[in-house]
Design a protein around this motif. Structure first.
Motif, PDB file in Angstrom:
ATOM      1  N   LEU A 195     -25.740  26.219 -23.898  1.00 59.89           N
ATOM      2  CA  LEU A 195     -24.928  27.421 -23.723  1.00 59.89           C
ATOM      3  C   LEU A 195     -24.838  27.815 -22.250  1.00 59.89           C
ATOM      4  CD1 LEU A 195     -26.058  29.614 -26.747  1.00 59.89           C
ATOM      5  CD2 LEU A 195     -23.725  28.898 -26.272  1.00 59.89           C
ATOM      6  N   VAL A 196     -25.971  27.720 -21.546  1.00 54.21           N
ATOM      7  CA  VAL A 196     -25.972  28.058 -20.123  1.00 54.21           C
ATOM      8  C   VAL A 196     -25.118  27.065 -19.339  1.00 54.21           C
ATOM      9  CG1 VAL A 196     -27.414  28.102 -18.057  1.00 54.21           C
ATOM     10  CG2 VAL A 196     -28.109  29.361 -20.073  1.00 54.21           C
ATOM     11  N   ALA A 197     -25.171  25.791 -19.719  1.00 53.51           N
ATOM     12  CA  ALA A 197     -24.344  24.795 -19.036  1.00 53.51           C
ATOM     13  C   ALA A 197     -22.862  25.129 -19.187  1.00 53.51           C
ATOM     14  CB  ALA A 197     -24.635  23.402 -19.599  1.00 53.51           C
ATOM     15  N   LEU A 198     -22.474  25.681 -20.339  1.00 52.47           N
ATOM     16  CA  LEU A 198     -21.084  26.097 -20.534  1.00 52.47           C
ATOM     17  C   LEU A 198     -20.743  27.260 -19.606  1.00 52.47           C
ATOM     18  CD1 LEU A 198     -20.718  25.951 -24.424  1.00 52.47           C
ATOM     19  CD2 LEU A 198     -19.998  24.258 -22.732  1.00 52.47           C
ATOM     20  N   ALA A 199     -21.671  28.209 -19.461  1.00 56.83           N
ATOM     21  CA  ALA A 199     -21.452  29.336 -18.542  1.00 56.83           C
ATOM     22  C   ALA A 199     -21.279  28.830 -17.111  1.00 56.83           C
ATOM     23  CB  ALA A 199     -22.625  30.313 -18.618  1.00 56.83           C
ATOM     24  N   PHE A 200     -22.079  27.829 -16.724  1.00 54.67           N
ATOM     25  CA  PHE A 200     -21.965  27.240 -15.392  1.00 54.67           C
ATOM     26  C   PHE A 200     -20.588  26.596 -15.213  1.00 54.67           C
ATOM     27  CE2 PHE A 200     -26.294  28.116 -14.934  1.00 54.67           C
ATOM     28  CZ  PHE A 200     -26.762  27.725 -13.697  1.00 54.67           C
ATOM     29  N   ALA A 201     -20.108  25.924 -16.271  1.00 52.17           N
ATOM     30  CA  ALA A 201     -18.799  25.258 -16.176  1.00 52.17           C
ATOM     31  C   ALA A 201     -17.680  26.276 -15.979  1.00 52.17           C
ATOM     32  CB  ALA A 201     -18.541  24.436 -17.442  1.00 52.17           C
ATOM     33  N   VAL A 202     -17.736  27.386 -16.716  1.00 45.96           N
ATOM     34  CA  VAL A 202     -16.706  28.425 -16.571  1.00 45.96           C
ATOM     35  C   VAL A 202     -16.782  29.048 -15.174  1.00 45.96           C
ATOM     36  CG1 VAL A 202     -15.827  30.604 -17.487  1.00 45.96           C
ATOM     37  CG2 VAL A 202     -16.742  28.886 -19.055  1.00 45.96           C
ATOM     38  N   ALA A 203     -18.007  29.310 -14.681  1.00 48.17           N
ATOM     39  CA  ALA A 203     -18.177  29.890 -13.342  1.00 48.17           C
ATOM     40  C   ALA A 203     -17.657  28.945 -12.262  1.00 48.17           C
ATOM     41  CB  ALA A 203     -19.653  30.203 -13.092  1.00 48.17           C
ATOM     42  N   ALA A 204     -17.953  27.650 -12.411  1.00 48.08           N
ATOM     43  CA  ALA A 204     -17.507  26.672 -11.415  1.00 48.08           C
ATOM     44  C   ALA A 204     -15.997  26.467 -11.458  1.00 48.08           C
ATOM     45  CB  ALA A 204     -18.215  25.339 -11.648  1.00 48.08           C
ATOM     46  N   SER A 205     -15.391  26.662 -12.629  1.00 45.85           N
ATOM     47  CA  SER A 205     -13.944  26.442 -12.776  1.00 45.85           C
ATOM     48  C   SER A 205     -13.135  27.639 -12.293  1.00 45.85           C
ATOM     49  CB  SER A 205     -13.605  26.166 -14.250  1.00 45.85           C
ATOM     50  OG  SER A 205     -14.372  25.105 -14.758  1.00 45.85           O
ATOM     51  N   ALA A 206     -13.595  28.849 -12.593  1.00 45.55           N
ATOM     52  CA  ALA A 206     -12.809  30.052 -12.321  1.00 45.55           C
ATOM     53  C   ALA A 206     -13.183  30.745 -11.014  1.00 45.55           C
ATOM     54  CB  ALA A 206     -12.962  31.033 -13.481  1.00 45.55           C
ATOM     55  N   ASN A 207     -14.481  30.814 -10.705  1.00 48.97           N
ATOM     56  CA  ASN A 207     -14.930  31.627  -9.563  1.00 48.97           C
ATOM     57  C   ASN A 207     -15.087  30.849  -8.267  1.00 48.97           C
ATOM     58  OD1 ASN A 207     -15.046  33.680 -11.419  1.00 48.97           O
ATOM     59  ND2 ASN A 207     -17.274  33.723 -11.585  1.00 48.97           N
ATOM     60  N   LEU A 208     -15.708  29.678  -8.341  1.00 46.61           N
ATOM     61  CA  LEU A 208     -16.019  28.943  -7.108  1.00 46.61           C
ATOM     62  C   LEU A 208     -14.770  28.520  -6.323  1.00 46.61           C
ATOM     63  CD1 LEU A 208     -18.232  27.788  -5.291  1.00 46.61           C
ATOM     64  CD2 LEU A 208     -18.050  25.658  -6.579  1.00 46.61           C
ATOM     65  N   PRO A 209     -13.733  27.936  -6.967  1.00 51.51           N
ATOM     66  CA  PRO A 209     -12.554  27.538  -6.174  1.00 51.51           C
ATOM     67  C   PRO A 209     -11.939  28.724  -5.430  1.00 51.51           C
ATOM     68  CG  PRO A 209     -12.443  26.603  -8.381  1.00 51.51           C
ATOM     69  CD  PRO A 209     -13.589  27.561  -8.387  1.00 51.51           C
ATOM     70  N   THR A 210     -11.845  29.857  -6.120  1.00 54.62           N
ATOM     71  CA  THR A 210     -11.223  31.038  -5.511  1.00 54.62           C
ATOM     72  C   THR A 210     -12.043  31.540  -4.333  1.00 54.62           C
ATOM     73  OG1 THR A 210     -10.759  31.576  -7.811  1.00 54.62           O
ATOM     74  CG2 THR A 210     -10.049  33.162  -6.183  1.00 54.62           C
ATOM     75  N   LEU A 211     -13.367  31.570  -4.482  1.00 57.67           N
ATOM     76  CA  LEU A 211     -14.235  32.025  -3.389  1.00 57.67           C
ATOM     77  C   LEU A 211     -14.115  31.117  -2.170  1.00 57.67           C
ATOM     78  CD1 LEU A 211     -17.591  33.150  -5.078  1.00 57.67           C
ATOM     79  CD2 LEU A 211     -16.168  34.511  -3.530  1.00 57.67           C
ATOM     80  N   LEU A 212     -14.175  29.802  -2.396  1.00 57.26           N
ATOM     81  CA  LEU A 212     -14.121  28.857  -1.272  1.00 57.26           C
ATOM     82  C   LEU A 212     -12.767  28.903  -0.562  1.00 57.26           C
ATOM     83  CD1 LEU A 212     -15.981  25.734  -2.747  1.00 57.26           C
ATOM     84  CD2 LEU A 212     -16.850  27.427  -1.136  1.00 57.26           C
ATOM     85  N   TYR A 213     -11.681  28.920  -1.335  1.00 65.10           N
ATOM     86  CA  TYR A 213     -10.353  29.019  -0.730  1.00 65.10           C
ATOM     87  C   TYR A 213     -10.222  30.307   0.081  1.00 65.10           C
ATOM     88  CZ  TYR A 213      -8.249  25.123  -3.385  1.00 65.10           C
ATOM     89  OH  TYR A 213      -7.908  23.888  -3.889  1.00 65.10           O
ATOM     90  N   SER A 214     -10.698  31.411  -0.481  1.00 65.10           N
ATOM     91  CA  SER A 214     -10.553  32.712   0.177  1.00 65.10           C
ATOM     92  C   SER A 214     -11.324  32.758   1.493  1.00 65.10           C
ATOM     93  CB  SER A 214     -11.039  33.818  -0.758  1.00 65.10           C
ATOM     94  OG  SER A 214     -10.806  35.079  -0.200  1.00 65.10           O
TER      95      SER A 214
END
Length: 539
Positions: free
Chosen positions: A425-444
């Motif tokens: 379950l935690v691995a799924l949370a990590f996948a959602v965080a890496a897909s939605a949050n990380l790209p936006t933060l790095l680009y910004s």
């Protein structure tokens, strides 16, 4: 009812006393901290008054969750080498957080991830997207903790039915809401610090006892684990879980990418960087966290292989059923180390280690609820609904109500997720965080041309793709271990969506920016760059 259940029931008084003592101690800390909350900064960021070492301990407490203590030990006990991959993935992930995110985030924002994104973009669409993403990721993570709590307390009270697990989930949910509503970030941080110390001490004690049984010879421990597993040397080699087919090998790659990239996008970890006074303290806190977490994950190896050797799959099957998730491996190992089933020493060790695990769950769910409720209040309520006109008092009140609602949603969902592994379950949370949050933060932070359309596209594309792929994956249907074992509507073959959804998040941000007619203000980017690198003008 198993022998272990009978043993646990006989010593229920000791167990409940330890649980009660921890809960009372944390409630006292929460009330004390709550009385010091005077402003939104106190509630969201603890008044930025924590040192690098204190915040490092608190980050460790947030990160070393029930999935780490219960889930990873169980996965190693069941899958050997392949279970150990979770430990490595969780640990290596900190390098991404340290090198790319920690300092720029602390310098650029105030309370939430959206503060960074909204600095040079249109407030309302960006804050809405970031707020929704934060809440979804937090709920996924909350599910893992509550499932672990249900399994743990049902084991301790010697109850094999689902009733005890449901009541446990309700109790944990109520406590986490109390922690957040009364204590805010100060109370939650101190609870995290206490819990981190207890967890390291408990894991260290068990590690020493496991190694002592095998004369402090790791080779002897690994040999005993391989023999008891029934898999022989294959237990110590890659491929037991992720090598049977091409699909499982892809699943391993997907899991690794999600774990390594997900940490830098987890909302409850990101808000921790705002609780220190300076960027230097933020760096120090991450370095302390890496050291503490690194030692802990090394100890999970001893716990996992120790559980394989001393408890075995049969011991977990006796307690969990014919398809064990492994969530009970660490408590069962503690009982064996104390003297075994039916002994006073075994019951004491079982109660102590389970109380530590319960403390872990309470602390982490409080941190998650705070991160998601703060995002709702600060991003959605104050800046989207009220358009920046809400007072601090109104904002904090909305955060408290959000904690109640998010807690209630998590409780309801957790009642139906009991069969799933906490680590999965935690691995799924990590996948959602890496897909939605990380790209936006790095680009910004690092792409001058990045636009509002790109940010919104990245968040929603990563979020929707990862959640949809999970919904149609073997996690929900198609196998005995699925959430709905008697149904089969899965068409996506991988258990973890990261391999597909993370590139979608990055691609959507890039395409959205290129196709947008918006022209970002270069002066705003220059100001963000200076602030993120130097801390000049940071709150």
């Amino acid at each position: 009812m198993t022998l272990l259940s009978s043993s646990a029931t006989e010593h229920r008084g000791l167990t409940m006393t330890l649980f009660g003592a921890f809960v009372m101690a944390t409630l006292v800390i929460t009330v004390w901290a709550g009385r010091q909350n005077r402003s939104a900064s106190d509630f969201y960021a603890g008044g930025r008054g924590f040192t690098g070492f204190q915040n490092g301990l608190a980050i460790s407490g947030d990160y070393m969750s029930a999935a780490s203590f219960l889930g990873i030990a169980g996965l190693i006990a069941l899958n050997g080498y392949d279970g150990f991959l979770y430990s490595i993935g969780f640990l290596v992930a900190w390098l991404v957080a340290l090198l790319l995110i920690a300092e720029p985030l602390r310098n650029s924002g105030r309370f939430t991830m959206a503060d960074v994104l909204a600095f040079r973009m249109r407030q309302r669409p960006v804050r809405t997207a970031a707020g929704v993403s934060t809440i979804v990721v937090s709920i996924f993570y909350l599910l893992a903790q509550m499932v672990g709590a249900g399994a743990l307390v049902a084991l301790l009270l010697g109850v094999t039915g689902d009733g005890a697990k449901r009541w446990t989930i309700l109790a944990v949910g109520a406590l986490m809401i109390i922690y957040v509503v009364i204590g805010g970030m100060k109370g939650t941080t101190w609870v995290q610090i206490v819990k981190a110390v207890l967890l390291i001490a408990g894991a260290a004690l068990m590690t020493v006892l496991v190694l002592a049984k095998y004369h402090f010879n790791p080779s002897e421990l690994l040999g005993a684990a391989a023999s008891a597993s029934g898999k022989g040397s294959a237990f110590l080699e890659p491929g037991l879980k992720y090598g049977a087919s091409d699909t499982s090998k892809l699943d391993f790659i997907s899991l690794g990418i999600a774990l390594v990239l997900g940490t830098a996008g987890l909302p409850h970890i990101l808000v921790r960087f705002y609780t220190v006074p300076t960027a230097k303290a933020a760096r120090k806190s991450v370095l302390w966290a890496i050291g503490i977490i690194g030692v802990f994950y090394l100890m999970t190896l001893a716990l996992g292989f120790g559980a394989a050797a001393l408890v075995g799959r049969s011991g977990m099957v006796a307690v969990e059923g014919k398809t064990p998730s492994g969530n009970t491996a660490a408590p069962l190992l503690a009982e064996q180390l104390g003297g075994g089933v039916g002994t006073t020493g075994g019951a004491v060790m079982l109660a102590v280690i389970s109380a530590v695990a319960f403390a872990t769950i309470l602390a982490v769910v409080a941190g998650l609820t705070l991160a998601s409720s703060a995002s709702f209040a600060h991003d959605l309520y104050a800046n989207v609904i009220r358009r920046g006109k809400a007072s601090e008092k109104e904002e904090v009140l909305s955060a408290k109500w959000a904690a109640v609602v998010i807690g209630a949603i998590s409780i309801v969902l957790s009642l139906y997720a009991g069969k799933l592994s906490t680590a999965a379950l935690v691995a799924l949370a990590f996948a959602v965080a890496a897909s939605a949050n990380l790209p936006t933060l790095l680009y910004s932070l690092f792409w001058k041309r990045f636009t509002t359309v790109g940010a919104v596209s990245s968040v929603y594309a990563g979020l929707i793709s990862s959640v949809v792929l999970v919904a149609f994956s073997p996690v929900l249907s198609g196998s005995e271990k699925s959430l709905f074992p008697h149904a089969d509507f899965h068409w996506f073959p991988l258990e973890n969506p990261g391999l597909v959804s993370i590139p979608i998040g990055f691609l959507a941000g890039w395409l959205g920016t290129l196709l947008s007619t918006e022209r970002p203000d270069p002066a705003k980017y220059a100001e963000l760059e200076v602030r993120s690198l130097t801390g000049l003008g940071a709150h």
